[in-house]
Design a protein around this motif. Structure first.
Motif, PDB file in Angstrom:
ATOM      1  N   PHE A   1     -26.388  26.092 -39.002  1.00  0.00           N
ATOM      2  CA  PHE A   1     -25.247  26.545 -39.785  1.00  0.00           C
ATOM      3  C   PHE A   1     -25.587  27.658 -40.780  1.00  0.00           C
ATOM      4  CE2 PHE A   1     -24.342  22.014 -38.799  1.00  0.00           C
ATOM      5  CZ  PHE A   1     -23.278  22.233 -37.927  1.00  0.00           C
TER       6      PHE A   1
ATOM      7  N   ALA B   1     -22.990  29.747 -42.608  1.00  0.00           N
ATOM      8  CA  ALA B   1     -21.675  29.146 -42.362  1.00  0.00           C
ATOM      9  C   ALA B   1     -21.581  27.783 -43.046  1.00  0.00           C
ATOM     10  CB  ALA B   1     -21.430  29.024 -40.864  1.00  0.00           C
TER      11      ALA B   1
ATOM     12  N   THR C   1     -19.212  26.308 -44.554  1.00  0.00           N
ATOM     13  CA  THR C   1     -18.000  25.529 -44.287  1.00  0.00           C
ATOM     14  C   THR C   1     -18.149  24.730 -43.000  1.00  0.00           C
ATOM     15  OG1 THR C   1     -16.804  27.335 -45.307  1.00  0.00           O
ATOM     16  CG2 THR C   1     -15.493  25.689 -44.196  1.00  0.00           C
ATOM     17  N   LYS C   2     -18.810  25.346 -42.011  1.00  0.00           N
ATOM     18  CA  LYS C   2     -19.031  24.637 -40.739  1.00  0.00           C
ATOM     19  C   LYS C   2     -19.982  23.460 -40.941  1.00  0.00           C
ATOM     20  CE  LYS C   2     -17.899  28.153 -37.370  1.00  0.00           C
ATOM     21  NZ  LYS C   2     -18.403  29.454 -36.989  1.00  0.00           N
TER      22      LYS C   2
ATOM     23  N   ASP D   1     -18.917  19.745 -40.193  1.00  0.00           N
ATOM     24  CA  ASP D   1     -19.720  18.931 -39.283  1.00  0.00           C
ATOM     25  C   ASP D   1     -20.054  17.583 -39.925  1.00  0.00           C
ATOM     26  OD1 ASP D   1     -21.524  18.753 -36.832  1.00  0.00           O
ATOM     27  OD2 ASP D   1     -22.960  18.414 -38.459  1.00  0.00           O
TER      28      ASP D   1
END
Lengths: 393, 263
Positions: A12, A15, A17-18, A22
């Protein structure tokens, strides 16, 4: 020496936010219930006490504002418009993961916006007292927390007992102590942490249990210690250190942080609800009345919706002592009257008590104002580095 | 004999671009040209012109600082410095004890407060809005069938009518309806200057009032504007000989400092 090793070694990178999504997806898939939140005043401990996970909802993208403006006035805080736009366009995955939402009457824009989304998911709005030092405030907020508790118990058909809340109070305190140790690396001169690394950790810290946080932070602390050993630090040598205060900033408004770095500065302290603010909360333990303890603690959150907001002035001085900034930037989101007006007194305190250059930036989520913000930030940092009038004439 | 140290400052603004050349920290030449649609070229042209007027080649130039909104577009600069720091510096060059600087340019206006040593204490900018800028005066001059200079002459000796709109677009329609109701053009012209001055004056109150202020930027050439500012701020307003080049002058002196530091 520049930094060589990232804090996270996962898929990630870049990222956050991902990564957060998750984490929350896994939680929900394993059967953990989810409660959505918009604000620091939501009593996280209640949610944890019922075994659920708190989910922070989307509020930081310019993308959803056009859709929101079909209903909301354009001259409104972008955070409120964005939040609303995420709901109406059904593009907030965190909202989808939430089975209920807890909201509060912090500012006028938010409370009226909540009315518009109240029928989509079970939602409970807590009536927040705004004169925290009035004797009735704690009593009233205690009652509001109890009401929120009953809402959660009814919505999720569960019971939340005081012992579980007490346990979660201890957990919050433990978590916040860990985060304080983490922020110590930003307080170092030069800082060995960047604002985006702090944000990566904060995003997860908000929703993690103390145990999960500890497991995440241990390797991070090891990385940070080796950065110190190797003499690595963030930013260019001698970069002016900047404390950023004011409205919550993330996503598209994080342009301000990027512009500070582009202007040659390093962001070392994040004085807002999207930053360090909530982690300075300390809740009294073993009082025999955990909900009153919660009420007392949460009313110390120095939000500009409070009047008088004396604790913000105390807090900013504490932050200045700890993080040793060379300049203070107060970020005001468009139409946030309370932070905007309060900025005047923050300026006076920063300049007179701490003799630091101060800059107020009013902005929204668009990038139309990057040029004007850049000019102001460069001029501010020139004040620090001394490109001002000097030398022979 | 002192080795010549040639430094330059170039201020690339929205409407005009200025260059100043210094020889050992003394101004030898300046140039002013329209920015037009290509700020990068305007910067090069202004510098070229100032250098050739002074009789120097590009090679003789030790250090160049670019400022103004086009400062990052030019490739000839050794360094960029904001127009805030440059106007502050330039103002102290022409008036070493000045503590307040008002700059009204084409598309923004700024007020800078300095301490007695010349260090910037505070600054405020008006941009993103045409009211309170040179563009606003240009627009209004067109309505009255004149240019900015003519607008100043018309407004100089008249009693200003109140222009209540703070938005350039609405002020335009307000001026048109004032004309239609046969208010003398001179009074409207004076009112236009007063409305700009009132905006600047609230910026001044924000950073701090002093007994004197240096007024620079293209709009400082307007006598009516100076008069309106004096009335609105109750300060003595000083306009330097070449109010347009103060930013470039400051840039040239910053340039001189960097060159000395580097040598």
């Amino acid at each position: 020496m520049p930094i060589t090793e990232p804090l996270f070694n996962d898929q990630f990178a870049g990222a956050p936010t991902k990564r957060l999504l998750d984490f929350l997806l896994r939680k929900r898939q394993s059967g953990v219930r989810g409660v959505g939140l918009y604000c620091s005043y939501a009593p996280f401990e209640l949610i944890r006490a019922m075994g659920a996970v708190p989910i922070t909802l989307c509020a930081y993208s310019n993308k959803t504002i056009a859709a929101a403006e079909a209903v909301l006035p354009s001259n409104l805080c972008p955070l409120i418009k964005s939040s609303y736009g995420f709901i109406t366009t059904q593009t907030c995955p965190f909202f989808e993961l939430s089975e209920a939402v807890i909201a509060e009457t912090t500012c006028d824009g938010k409370k009226k916006m909540f009315e518009l989304i109240s029928n989509i998911k079970p939602m409970h709005v807590m009536d927040l007292p705004q004169m925290p030092d009035e004797p009735e405030a704690v009593e009233s907020w205690t009652r509001m927390i109890r009401k929120a508790q009953r809402f959660l118990e009814k919505t999720f058909s569960c019971g939340i007992d005081d012992d579980a809340i007490e346990e979660r109070i201890r957990e919050t305190n433990a978590r916040n102590r860990m985060m304080s140790d983490f922020f110590d690396y930003a307080a170092r001169v030069p800082a060995v942490l960047s604002w985006s690394e702090m944000y990566d950790v904060i995003a997860l810290a908000n929703v993690m249990s103390a145990e999960e946080l500890s497991a995440m932070l241990n390797p991070i602390f090891a990385t940070l210690r080796s950065r110190c050993d190797r003499g690595e630090f963030h930013g260019v040598p001698g970069a002016p250190r900047v404390l950023v205060s004011g409205c919550p900033i993330n996503g598209d408004s994080a342009k301000v942080f990027r512009l500070i770095e582009e202007a040659g500065g390093t962001v070392v302290a994040l004085d807002s609800c999207s930053g360090m603010k909530l982690f300075s909360l300390r809740i009294d333990e073993a009082t025999g009345d955990p909900v009153t303890a919660l009420a007392k603690a949460y009313l110390t959150i120095p939000c500009s919706c409070m009047t008088p907001n004396v604790r913000r002035f105390q807090a900013i001085s504490v932050l200045i002592e700890r993080y040793k900034p060379d300049a203070v930037v107060d970020v005001i989101l468009q139409a946030c009257h309370s932070y905007n007006i309060e900025s005047h007194r923050i300026r006076e305190q920063v300049k007179s008590r701490h003799s630091l250059p101060f800059l107020k930036i009013e902005t929204d989520y668009s990038d139309s104002d990057t040029g004007r913000i850049r000019l102001r930030l460069e001029a501010l940092l020139e004040q620090v580095s001394g490109t001002g009038p000097s030398g022979p004439a | 004999m002192v080795r010549p140290l040639i430094t330059a400052g170039v201020d690339i603004g929205s409407l005009s671009t200025e260059a100043v050349v210094l020889d050992n920290g003394r101004m030898v030449c300046y140039s002013i040209c329209d920015t037009g649609s290509f700020p990068r070229r305007a910067g090069e042209r202004a510098l070229e012109e100032a250098l050739s007027r002074a009789g120097y080649s590009h090679e003789a130039l030790s250090y160049t600082v670019a400022t103004g909104y086009g400062r990052n577009l030019v490739s000839f600069a050794n360094k960029t410095v904001t127009e805030i720091s440059c106007h502050a510096r330039g103002a102290r060059i022409v008036d070493p004890s000045i503590e307040l600087v008002i700059d009204i340019g084409g598309q923004d206006s700024k007020v800078i407060l300095l301490d007695p040593e010349g260090t910037i204490l505070e600054f405020t900018l008006n941009d993103r809005c045409a009211a309170g800028t040179g563009r606003f005066l240009e627009k209004m001059a067109t309505i009255l069938g004149t240019d900015v200079e003519g607008l100043s002459r018309m407004g100089l000796s008249s009693d200003p009518v109140t222009i209540s709109s703070t938005c350039a677009v609405f002020a335009e329609s307000e001026a048109i309806s004032l004309l239609a109701s046969e208010i003398p053009a001179g009074r409207i012209a004076a009112g236009i200057h007063q409305s700009v001055a009132d905006r600047i004056s609230s910026m001044v109150r924000r950073v701090g009032v002093r007994s004197r202020a240096l007024f620079c930027g293209g709009v400082a050439k307007s006598g009516a504007m100076k008069q309106a500012l004096e009335k609105s701020t109750a300060m003595s307003i000083i306009v330097p000989d070449q109010p347009q080049i103060i930013g470039a002058l400051g840039a040239a002196f910053h340039s001189y400092d960097f060159a000395v530091k580097n040598s």
